[in-house]
Design a protein around this motif. Structure first.
Motif, mmCIF file in Angstrom:
data_model
loop_
_atom_site.group_PDB
_atom_site.id
_atom_site.type_symbol
_atom_site.label_atom_id
_atom_site.label_comp_id
_atom_site.label_asym_id
_atom_site.label_seq_id
_atom_site.Cartn_x
_atom_site.Cartn_y
_atom_site.Cartn_z
ATOM 1 N N ILE A 1 0.859 -1.187 0.000
ATOM 2 C CA ILE A 1 0.000 0.000 0.000
ATOM 3 C C ILE A 1 0.889 1.229 0.000
ATOM 4 O O ILE A 1 1.776 1.365 0.841
ATOM 5 N N ASP A 2 0.662 2.126 -0.929
ATOM 6 C CA ASP A 2 1.471 3.347 -0.967
ATOM 7 C C ASP A 2 1.267 4.144 0.317
ATOM 8 O O ASP A 2 0.160 4.196 0.864
ATOM 9 N N PRO A 3 2.323 4.791 0.817
ATOM 10 C CA PRO A 3 2.168 5.625 2.005
ATOM 11 C C PRO A 3 1.278 6.823 1.709
ATOM 12 O O PRO A 3 1.115 7.212 0.548
ATOM 13 N N PRO A 4 0.668 7.423 2.730
ATOM 14 C CA PRO A 4 -0.195 8.588 2.503
ATOM 15 C C PRO A 4 0.599 9.752 1.938
ATOM 16 O O PRO A 4 1.825 9.811 2.086
ATOM 17 N N PRO A 5 -0.087 10.679 1.274
ATOM 18 C CA PRO A 5 0.614 11.841 0.722
ATOM 19 C C PRO A 5 1.357 12.610 1.807
ATOM 20 O O PRO A 5 0.936 12.641 2.969
ATOM 21 N N ALA A 6 2.466 13.210 1.420
ATOM 22 C CA ALA A 6 3.241 14.001 2.372
ATOM 23 C C ALA A 6 2.459 15.231 2.780
ATOM 24 O O ALA A 6 1.680 15.802 1.998
ATOM 25 N N ARG A 7 2.635 15.645 4.030
ATOM 26 C CA ARG A 7 2.029 16.892 4.477
ATOM 27 C C ARG A 7 2.733 18.073 3.822
ATOM 28 O O ARG A 7 3.941 18.019 3.584
ATOM 29 N N PRO A 8 2.017 19.142 3.563
ATOM 30 C CA PRO A 8 2.686 20.346 3.056
ATOM 31 C C PRO A 8 3.742 20.824 4.048
ATOM 32 O O PRO A 8 3.518 20.787 5.262
ATOM 33 N N LYS A 9 4.886 21.213 3.526
ATOM 34 C CA LYS A 9 5.959 21.679 4.399
ATOM 35 C C LYS A 9 5.608 23.026 5.005
ATOM 36 O O LYS A 9 5.077 23.899 4.335
ATOM 37 N N THR A 10 5.897 23.166 6.273
ATOM 38 C CA THR A 10 5.704 24.438 6.957
ATOM 39 C C THR A 10 7.014 24.858 7.582
ATOM 40 O O THR A 10 7.880 24.033 7.862
ATOM 41 N N LYS A 11 7.159 26.132 7.794
ATOM 42 C CA LYS A 11 8.404 26.663 8.351
ATOM 43 C C LYS A 11 8.654 26.061 9.725
ATOM 44 O O LYS A 11 7.770 26.011 10.575
ATOM 45 N N GLY A 12 9.891 25.569 9.922
ATOM 46 C CA GLY A 12 10.275 25.034 11.229
ATOM 47 C C GLY A 12 9.972 23.562 11.395
ATOM 48 O O GLY A 12 10.272 22.984 12.422
ATOM 49 N N THR A 13 9.370 22.931 10.368
ATOM 50 C CA THR A 13 9.076 21.505 10.457
ATOM 51 C C THR A 13 10.267 20.713 9.955
ATOM 52 O O THR A 13 10.865 21.040 8.946
ATOM 53 N N ASN A 14 10.629 19.632 10.670
ATOM 54 C CA ASN A 14 11.712 18.775 10.223
ATOM 55 C C ASN A 14 11.275 17.332 10.281
ATOM 56 O O ASN A 14 10.211 17.006 10.763
ATOM 57 N N MET A 15 12.133 16.461 9.766
ATOM 58 C CA MET A 15 11.771 15.056 9.668
ATOM 59 C C MET A 15 11.496 14.434 11.018
ATOM 60 O O MET A 15 10.510 13.754 11.235
ATOM 61 N N LYS A 16 12.364 14.692 11.970
ATOM 62 C CA LYS A 16 12.212 14.067 13.277
ATOM 63 C C LYS A 16 10.934 14.542 13.941
ATOM 64 O O LYS A 16 10.242 13.799 14.605
ATOM 65 N N GLY A 17 10.620 15.824 13.752
ATOM 66 C CA GLY A 17 9.395 16.342 14.332
ATOM 67 C C GLY A 17 8.180 15.665 13.744
ATOM 68 O O GLY A 17 7.211 15.357 14.451
ATOM 69 N N ASN A 18 8.174 15.380 12.437
ATOM 70 C CA ASN A 18 7.053 14.696 11.815
ATOM 71 C C ASN A 18 6.918 13.290 12.362
ATOM 72 O O ASN A 18 5.814 12.796 12.576
ATOM 73 N N MET A 19 8.039 12.626 12.583
ATOM 74 C CA MET A 19 8.001 11.236 13.018
ATOM 75 C C MET A 19 7.525 11.115 14.445
ATOM 76 O O MET A 19 6.897 10.132 14.827
ATOM 77 N N ARG A 20 7.890 12.046 15.273
ATOM 78 C CA ARG A 20 7.554 11.941 16.694
ATOM 79 C C ARG A 20 6.369 12.799 17.043
ATOM 80 O O ARG A 20 6.005 13.033 18.101
#
Length: 220
Positions: A201-220
Protein backbone atom coordinates in the motif's frame (compact mmCIF):
# COMPACT_ATOMS: atom_id res chain seq x y z
CA UNK A 1 50.74 -22.65 39.54
CA UNK A 2 47.76 -21.61 37.35
CA UNK A 3 47.61 -17.99 36.32
CA UNK A 4 44.64 -16.02 37.73
CA UNK A 5 41.84 -15.35 35.30
CA UNK A 6 41.95 -11.93 33.72
CA UNK A 7 38.46 -10.48 33.49
CA UNK A 8 37.63 -8.30 30.51
CA UNK A 9 35.24 -5.37 30.24
CA UNK A 10 32.97 -7.67 28.25
CA UNK A 11 32.74 -9.99 31.26
CA UNK A 12 31.42 -7.09 33.31
CA UNK A 13 28.99 -6.02 30.59
CA UNK A 14 27.78 -9.61 30.24
CA UNK A 15 27.05 -9.69 33.97
CA UNK A 16 25.28 -6.34 33.78
CA UNK A 17 23.07 -7.63 30.98
CA UNK A 18 22.29 -10.85 32.83
CA UNK A 19 21.27 -9.10 36.03
CA UNK A 20 19.15 -6.53 34.19
CA UNK A 21 17.16 -9.08 32.20
CA UNK A 22 16.81 -11.69 34.94
CA UNK A 23 16.33 -9.54 38.05
CA UNK A 24 15.29 -6.18 36.63
CA UNK A 25 17.07 -2.87 36.03
CA UNK A 26 16.94 -1.82 39.69
CA UNK A 27 18.97 -4.91 40.64
CA UNK A 28 21.96 -3.76 38.59
CA UNK A 29 24.50 -2.38 41.04
CA UNK A 30 28.27 -2.43 41.19
CA UNK A 31 28.03 -4.74 44.17
CA UNK A 32 25.73 -7.15 42.30
CA UNK A 33 28.10 -7.27 39.32
CA UNK A 34 30.98 -7.84 41.71
CA UNK A 35 29.21 -10.79 43.28
CA UNK A 36 28.40 -12.36 39.91
CA UNK A 37 31.88 -11.94 38.43
CA UNK A 38 34.10 -12.14 41.50
CA UNK A 39 35.69 -8.84 40.48
CA UNK A 40 36.16 -6.32 43.26
CA UNK A 41 34.09 -3.16 43.50
CA UNK A 42 37.27 -1.15 43.11
CA UNK A 43 38.21 -2.89 39.88
CA UNK A 44 34.72 -2.29 38.48
CA UNK A 45 34.87 1.41 39.35
CA UNK A 46 38.32 1.52 37.76
CA UNK A 47 36.85 0.05 34.55
CA UNK A 48 33.77 2.26 34.37
CA UNK A 49 33.99 5.09 36.88
CA UNK A 50 30.37 4.77 37.96
CA UNK A 51 27.32 2.56 37.91
CA UNK A 52 25.83 4.93 35.34
CA UNK A 53 28.65 4.36 32.90
CA UNK A 54 28.48 0.61 33.44
CA UNK A 55 24.78 0.28 32.59
CA UNK A 56 25.04 2.86 29.80
CA UNK A 57 27.83 0.97 28.12
CA UNK A 58 26.00 -2.34 28.54
CA UNK A 59 22.93 -0.94 26.81
CA UNK A 60 25.07 0.74 24.13
CA UNK A 61 26.94 -2.49 23.36
CA UNK A 62 23.66 -4.36 22.92
CA UNK A 63 22.21 -1.57 20.75
CA UNK A 64 25.29 -1.43 18.55
CA UNK A 65 25.24 -5.20 18.10
CA UNK A 66 21.62 -5.00 17.01
CA UNK A 67 22.09 -2.05 14.67
CA UNK A 68 25.17 -3.62 13.07
CA UNK A 69 23.18 -6.77 12.40
CA UNK A 70 20.15 -4.89 11.10
CA UNK A 71 22.10 -2.56 8.83
CA UNK A 72 24.11 -5.52 7.56
CA UNK A 73 20.91 -7.40 6.70
CA UNK A 74 19.61 -4.36 4.80
CA UNK A 75 22.89 -3.93 2.91
CA UNK A 76 22.86 -7.59 1.91
CA UNK A 77 19.26 -7.46 0.68
CA UNK A 78 19.82 -4.29 -1.34
CA UNK A 79 22.95 -5.72 -2.95
CA UNK A 80 21.03 -8.56 -4.62
CA UNK A 81 20.67 -7.99 -8.35
CA UNK A 82 17.19 -7.56 -9.77
CA UNK A 83 14.36 -5.02 -9.58
CA UNK A 84 15.13 -2.25 -7.11
CA UNK A 85 11.64 -2.27 -5.62
CA UNK A 86 11.77 -6.01 -4.88
CA UNK A 87 15.19 -5.62 -3.26
CA UNK A 88 13.88 -2.71 -1.16
CA UNK A 89 10.90 -4.73 0.06
CA UNK A 90 13.19 -7.64 0.92
CA UNK A 91 15.44 -5.22 2.79
CA UNK A 92 12.55 -4.00 4.94
CA UNK A 93 11.55 -7.63 5.61
CA UNK A 94 15.13 -8.42 6.63
CA UNK A 95 15.25 -5.42 8.95
CA UNK A 96 11.94 -6.45 10.53
CA UNK A 97 13.22 -10.00 11.05
CA UNK A 98 16.46 -8.85 12.68
CA UNK A 99 15.08 -9.05 16.25
CA UNK A 100 14.53 -12.79 15.74
CA UNK A 101 18.04 -13.34 14.37
CA UNK A 102 19.49 -11.15 17.10
CA UNK A 103 17.70 -13.15 19.81
CA UNK A 104 19.28 -16.34 18.50
CA UNK A 105 22.80 -14.96 18.38
CA UNK A 106 22.83 -12.66 21.43
CA UNK A 107 19.94 -13.77 23.67
CA UNK A 108 20.76 -11.59 26.66
CA UNK A 109 21.68 -8.54 24.59
CA UNK A 110 18.36 -9.03 22.82
CA UNK A 111 16.39 -9.17 26.04
CA UNK A 112 18.19 -6.07 27.28
CA UNK A 113 17.86 -3.75 24.32
CA UNK A 114 14.49 -5.02 23.06
CA UNK A 115 12.82 -6.07 26.29
CA UNK A 116 13.97 -3.61 28.97
CA UNK A 117 12.81 -0.02 28.85
CA UNK A 118 15.89 2.11 28.44
CA UNK A 119 14.64 4.76 30.85
CA UNK A 120 14.24 2.10 33.54
CA UNK A 121 17.90 1.12 33.23
CA UNK A 122 19.68 4.35 32.37
CA UNK A 123 19.40 7.43 34.55
CA UNK A 124 20.87 10.94 34.64
CA UNK A 125 24.15 9.60 36.03
CA UNK A 126 25.23 8.32 32.60
CA UNK A 127 28.39 10.18 31.51
CA UNK A 128 28.00 12.69 28.72
CA UNK A 129 30.12 10.71 26.27
CA UNK A 130 28.07 7.55 26.74
CA UNK A 131 24.81 9.51 26.49
CA UNK A 132 26.04 11.04 23.22
CA UNK A 133 26.89 7.60 21.85
CA UNK A 134 23.41 6.35 22.78
CA UNK A 135 21.87 9.33 20.97
CA UNK A 136 24.00 8.48 17.94
CA UNK A 137 22.59 4.94 17.97
CA UNK A 138 19.09 6.41 17.81
CA UNK A 139 20.16 8.50 14.83
CA UNK A 140 21.46 5.40 13.03
CA UNK A 141 18.03 3.79 13.33
CA UNK A 142 16.23 6.89 12.03
CA UNK A 143 18.72 7.10 9.15
CA UNK A 144 17.88 3.49 8.27
CA UNK A 145 14.16 4.33 8.13
CA UNK A 146 14.89 7.25 5.83
CA UNK A 147 17.23 5.23 3.61
CA UNK A 148 14.65 2.51 3.04
CA UNK A 149 11.90 5.03 2.37
CA UNK A 150 14.08 6.70 -0.27
CA UNK A 151 14.92 3.43 -1.98
CA UNK A 152 11.36 2.14 -1.93
CA UNK A 153 9.38 5.28 -2.75
CA UNK A 154 11.89 8.04 -3.47
CA UNK A 155 10.51 9.87 -0.43
CA UNK A 156 11.85 10.94 2.94
CA UNK A 157 8.91 12.82 4.42
CA UNK A 158 7.56 11.92 7.82
CA UNK A 159 4.53 9.97 6.63
CA UNK A 160 6.55 7.71 4.35
CA UNK A 161 9.25 7.15 6.95
CA UNK A 162 6.57 6.34 9.52
CA UNK A 163 5.42 3.40 7.38
CA UNK A 164 8.95 2.02 7.40
CA UNK A 165 9.14 2.50 11.16
CA UNK A 166 5.85 0.65 11.55
CA UNK A 167 7.29 -2.27 9.57
CA UNK A 168 10.65 -2.36 11.36
CA UNK A 169 9.59 -1.46 14.89
CA UNK A 170 5.83 -1.66 15.30
CA UNK A 171 5.09 -5.01 13.68
CA UNK A 172 8.09 -6.86 15.20
CA UNK A 173 7.21 -5.46 18.63
CA UNK A 174 3.71 -6.87 18.33
CA UNK A 175 4.60 -10.22 16.79
CA UNK A 176 8.17 -11.15 17.73
CA UNK A 177 8.81 -9.60 21.11
CA UNK A 178 5.96 -11.08 23.12
CA UNK A 179 6.99 -13.30 26.00
CA UNK A 180 10.48 -14.51 26.85
CA UNK A 181 10.90 -17.24 24.24
CA UNK A 182 12.55 -16.69 20.85
CA UNK A 183 9.99 -16.35 18.03
CA UNK A 184 9.28 -19.50 16.07
CA UNK A 185 9.28 -19.93 12.29
CA UNK A 186 5.51 -19.52 12.00
CA UNK A 187 5.59 -16.19 13.81
CA UNK A 188 8.42 -14.96 11.62
CA UNK A 189 6.45 -15.98 8.52
CA UNK A 190 3.43 -14.03 9.75
CA UNK A 191 5.65 -11.01 10.31
CA UNK A 192 7.02 -11.23 6.78
CA UNK A 193 3.51 -11.47 5.36
CA UNK A 194 2.39 -8.47 7.39
CA UNK A 195 5.36 -6.35 6.29
CA UNK A 196 4.84 -7.21 2.63
CA UNK A 197 1.13 -6.39 2.92
CA UNK A 198 1.85 -2.99 4.46
CA UNK A 199 4.45 -2.15 1.81
CA UNK A 200 2.02 -3.08 -0.98
CA UNK A 201 0.00 0.00 0.00
CA UNK A 202 1.47 3.35 -0.97
CA UNK A 203 2.17 5.62 2.00
CA UNK A 204 -0.20 8.59 2.50
CA UNK A 205 0.61 11.84 0.72
CA UNK A 206 3.24 14.00 2.37
CA UNK A 207 2.03 16.89 4.48
CA UNK A 208 2.69 20.35 3.06
CA UNK A 209 5.96 21.68 4.40
CA UNK A 210 5.70 24.44 6.96
CA UNK A 211 8.40 26.66 8.35
CA UNK A 212 10.27 25.03 11.23
CA UNK A 213 9.08 21.50 10.46
CA UNK A 214 11.71 18.77 10.22
CA UNK A 215 11.77 15.06 9.67
CA UNK A 216 12.21 14.07 13.28
CA UNK A 217 9.40 16.34 14.33
CA UNK A 218 7.05 14.70 11.81
CA UNK A 219 8.00 11.24 13.02
CA UNK A 220 7.55 11.94 16.69
Amino acid sequence: MPRPRIHSVDDLLDATERIAVEDGPAAVTVRAVSQVTGISNGAIYHAFGSRGEMVGRAWLRAAQRFLDMQCGAVDEALAVSGPVEAAAVNAVVAAADTPAVFAERFPESSRLVLGVRREDLIGPDVPQGVAAAIASADEVLVALFIRLSRVLWGREDGRAVQVIEDCIVGLPSGLLLRGRRPPDAATRSRLEAAVRAVLAIDPPPARPKTKGTNMKGNMR
